[in-house]
Design an enzyme around this catalytic site. Structure first.
Site, PDB file in Angstrom:
ATOM      1  N   ASN A 278       0.673  -1.244   0.071  1.00  0.00           N
ATOM      2  CA  ASN A 278       0.052   0.040   0.028  1.00  0.00           C
ATOM      3  C   ASN A 278       0.965   1.190   0.151  1.00  0.00           C
ATOM      4  OD1 ASN A 278       0.414  -1.238   2.861  1.00  0.00           O
ATOM      5  ND2 ASN A 278       0.128   0.985   3.213  1.00  0.00           N
ATOM      6  N   ASP A 323      -5.085   1.327   2.172  1.00  0.00           N
ATOM      7  CA  ASP A 323      -4.052  -0.060   2.559  1.00  0.00           C
ATOM      8  C   ASP A 323      -4.409  -1.108   1.854  1.00  0.00           C
ATOM      9  OD1 ASP A 323      -2.309  -1.393   3.795  1.00  0.00           O
ATOM     10  OD2 ASP A 323      -3.170  -1.684   5.811  1.00  0.00           O
ATOM     11  N   CYS A 639      -0.775  -2.720  18.789  1.00  0.00           N
ATOM     12  CA  CYS A 639      -0.504  -3.998  19.076  1.00  0.00           C
ATOM     13  C   CYS A 639      -1.409  -4.443  20.433  1.00  0.00           C
ATOM     14  CB  CYS A 639       0.841  -3.994  19.715  1.00  0.00           C
ATOM     15  SG  CYS A 639       2.193  -3.835  18.496  1.00  0.00           S
ATOM     16  N   HIS A 640      -1.915  -3.490  21.061  1.00  0.00           N
ATOM     17  CA  HIS A 640      -2.604  -4.090  22.440  1.00  0.00           C
ATOM     18  C   HIS A 640      -4.345  -3.879  22.027  1.00  0.00           C
ATOM     19  CE1 HIS A 640       0.604  -4.321  25.225  1.00  0.00           C
ATOM     20  NE2 HIS A 640       1.128  -3.436  24.663  1.00  0.00           N
TER      21      HIS A 640
HETATM   22 CA    CA Z   1      -0.192  -2.181   5.173  1.00  0.00          CA
END
Ligand code: CA
Length: 715
Positions: A278, A323, A639-640
């Site tokens: 992307n 994306d 991440c969380h």
């Molecule tokens: Ca990506």
């Protein structure tokens, strides 16, 4: 007689020596060559290359295990990786030996018959590098060539080992170490050159992939996928042409186009195919404000593997804005199209369309939705371009768009079965919130967050929109669905499909035994009939599976092997832990191998304590909690998990212990537990921000404690 006896004992001695020496000799795999990989069907007992063959069909001719006896499959052996994050590798199996990779790019060599470890190699990835990995500290496997093994590390190194001993042959650096590049993909080896790309499209990098000499590690050629600053000159005519499709000062944001997974090779056409990622940042109004297609983002590239020169390209998402990478698995096959056999390349990229392309010329043969994508109505077959919808335009206001950045299909490999003519897709239907940057709308500027996740969206808008939708829907974001789809690439439609509880499931394997294998996010390993999708066998692994299975045989017995260990973007950033095994059980990683009549016990997986402990009292003001909410979304969420709800792969911060709360600032601001994988964030947030993030986490913990208490009282 005596001499006869002596001769006899001498012969016996020789036989004895031979019987001792032979197992060692036969245990060493024969060198992997181009000829062996090209003729892979003549040795179906092995899985010599990433997609088994260079065409990456992930179809095995083995059929000892078939639709008539698959219910007799049992575990032959398991190997504990002693990890609790994502396992994504395709094991390579050569002459009775298996090579796989795990968390933090560790390599395992096992006896493929027994699961016994022969050697392991830990490249000592600095754990701080985990901060640059959008999608977990994963690795998708190794390549073999000659007697050597090749793999890449999360921090951008390419390493060659002696496959027989695990001893290092060479190690090189493939990246600019001042930039947040990562590598999670498996290298491929073609004609003595090791090919590897990298990731980092959300972190402001410029994409490229490289070919290195397999013997020496010397760079043979490099192909940048997007142009740099024209003032520095262009590396190639391809970059000069591509620069005409960009506007503004795109190079300041890196551009993106990273090559983080898919490649395929056609030895007859001597053509390498590579999928690109992307745009960086996602928002094209920021990235290339005057418009343009932004070559070679979200494209399939066909190249000469000797020189790295481009033969043709097809861009699946011109001017990518969502994306929508084209790094997804590409399959080479011959299909009857319009009554004629055509050499095709097939891909189901993130954008929701299934593409069939003539791989000789690059001509688009068909492009049809495999999920109900809302960003484009259709692909115009005259121009080969998608026709975008107003629903997909988030340049001025926040939109909920299908698919989300997770894609209609992500990296999880598909499989193509020439007997059924079907392509099996681990498909998804996630809805994504795309909030434009209010700063950019107001001022025409966008402040990049250096060296961190940075896709050009607004996190205040994001968090507020999530809360608004949750309030409307009573706590459920719409349409996050996961499917197994059997796609007919000639008829251009779904023949059958299975819907799953979790949206993020495993890659696929299909065999001549009319079988299709897949692991699921809810922690099962399942065999279906390849023609009709009937469930024929299933075992509870208690650990979510994202990796693709492989099959091989040793001493006349067929094995089906898969890595179990949930992880990747859909497990860390997204997903509902109620639908995922990792929400209920510890995500204890294993390599599992099954065979007919196998009697080994499945690994015992520990249950998770789901209680939310009483958090410390907070004196933060409402404004501080609000700032914490914004900072959490911008810095911690990737991440969380959104709303401080983790899928279990990375710690759920609602369950922080009193001790962790007491050193929260030292953890987040100073990085005191970076060696455990939690990087320092002190360059991104102030000490006050850290206090506010903690206040927000405390508020979320209290909210969900109260909700759990109410639910318990109702029972
Ligand atoms: Ca990506």
């Amino acid at each position: 007689m005596k001499s006869m006896r002596s001769l006899h004992s001498h012969t016996r001695l020789l036989a004895l020596i031979a019987s001792i020496a032979l197992p060692f000799a036969s245990a060493q795999p024969k060198p992997v060559t181009a000829e062996r990989i090209i003729a892979a069907d003549s040795e179906p007992q092995n899985w010599l290359a990433h997609g088994r063959t260079y065409g990456e069909q992930r179809y095995s001719p083995l059929k000892q295990v078939n639709d008539g006896n698959v219910d007799k499959l049992g575990l032959a052996w398991s190997y504990a990786t002693n990890s609790t994050r994502g396992l994504q590798a395709t094991p390579i199996v050569v002459d009775g030996r298996m090579y796989a990779t795990g968390v933090w790019s560790v390599v395992y060599a096992l006896d493929a018959k027994t699961g016994k470890e022969l050697w392991a190699y830990d490249p000592q990835v600095p754990r701080e590098w985990g901060r640059y990995a959008c999608c977990d500290a994963v690795n998708r496997g190794v390549a073999l060539w000659g007697d050597a093994l090749y793999f890449a590390t999360l921090d951008g190194r390419l390493i060659s080992l002696d496959a027989r001993t695990g001893k290092q042959r060479w190690e090189i650096n493939t990246i600019d170490r001042t930039k947040p590049y990562t590598i999670t993909g498996a290298p491929r080896v073609i004609k003595g050159k090791v090919l590897i790309g990298n990731g980092g499209g959300e972190y402001g990098v410029r994409g490229y992939f490289s070919a290195y000499d397999a013997d020496t590690g010397r760079l043979a050629w490099r192909f940048f996928t997007v142009p740099g600053n024209p003032r520095d000159g262009f590396e190639s005519p391809e970059m000069e042409a591509a620069a005409k499709t960009w506007t503004g000062e795109w190079w300041t944001g890196g551009g993106g186009g990273t090559v983080w997974d898919s490649m395929a090779y056609d030895p007859d056409l001597d053509t390498l195919y590579v999928g690109t990622g992307n745009g960086s940042p996602w928002a094209r109004s920021i990235r290339s404000p005057g418009g343009g297609d932004n070559l070679y983002l979200s494209s399939i590239l066909a190249l000469d593997p000797d020189t790295g020169r481009l033969k043709w390209h097809y861009q699946v998402t011109p001017g990518d804005n969502w994306d929508y990478t084209a790094t997804q698995h590409m399959i080479l096959a011959e299909l009857p199209i319009g009554g004629k056999p055509r050499k095709v390349l097939m891909q189901a990229p993130k954008n929701g369309f299934f593409y069939v392309i003539d791989r000789v010329t690059g001509e688009l043969l068909s492009a049809d939705k495999y999920i109900p994508a809302t960003w484009a109505s259709h692909v115009d077959m005259k121009t080969g371009r998608p026709v975008e919808t107003p629903e997909g335009d988030w340049s001025k206001e926040t939109k909920l768009i299908v698919p989300a950045a997770f894609g209609g299909h992500n990296w999880h490999p598909m499989a193509f079965n020439p007997q059924t003519g079907l392509v099996y897709i681990p498909a998804m239907q996630p809805a994504g919130i795309y909030p434009p940057s209010t700063e950019f709308l107001r001022t025409g500027k966008y402040t990049r967050q250096e060296m961190f996740w940075n896709p050009g969206v607004d996190w205040n808008n994001y968090a507020n929109t999530v809360y608004a939708i949750l309030a409307q829907t009573g706590g459920n974001l719409p349409q996050d669905r996961g499917y197994l789809k059997a796609w007919d690439p000639v008829a251009k439609k779904t023949r059958w499909e299975i819907e799953y509880p979790a949206f993020w499931n495993g890659g696929l394997l299909t065999t001549a035994g009319n079988l299709l294998f897949q692991g699921t996010g809810d922690g099962r390993f399942v065999a279906y009939s390849a023609d009709q999708g009937k469930t024929l066998w299933s075992v509870p692994t208690m650990v979510g599976i994202v990796a693709p299975p492989v099959t091989y045989s040793v001493d006349g017995e067929q094995y089906i092997a898969v890595l179990a260990g949930y992880g990747g973007a859909g497990a860390v950033t997204g997903g509902d832990p109620r639908t995922m095994a990792s929400g209920k059980y510890l995500n204890e990683g294993h390599i599992l191998a099954f065979k007919l009549g196998g009697t080994a016990p499945l690994p015992k997986i520990s249950e998770r304590n789901l209680d939310i402990p009483e958090p410390p009292a907070s004196t933060a003001t409402a404004a501080q909690v609000e700032n914490g909410k914004y900072r959490y979304a911008a810095t911690c969420m990737v991440c969380h998990g959104a709303l401080v709800v983790s899928g279990g792969v990375v710690p759920d911060l609602r369950r922080l212990t009193a001790e962790k709360h007491s050193i929260f600032k030292q953890i987040v601001y100073d990085g005191v537990i970076h060696s455990a994988g939690m990087p320092r964030m002190g360059d991104l947030v102030s000490e006050q921000d850290v206090a506010d993030i903690q206040a927000y986490i405390i508020e979320r913990s209290q909210q969900d404690r109260a909700a759990a208490a109410t639910a318990a009282a109702k029972k």
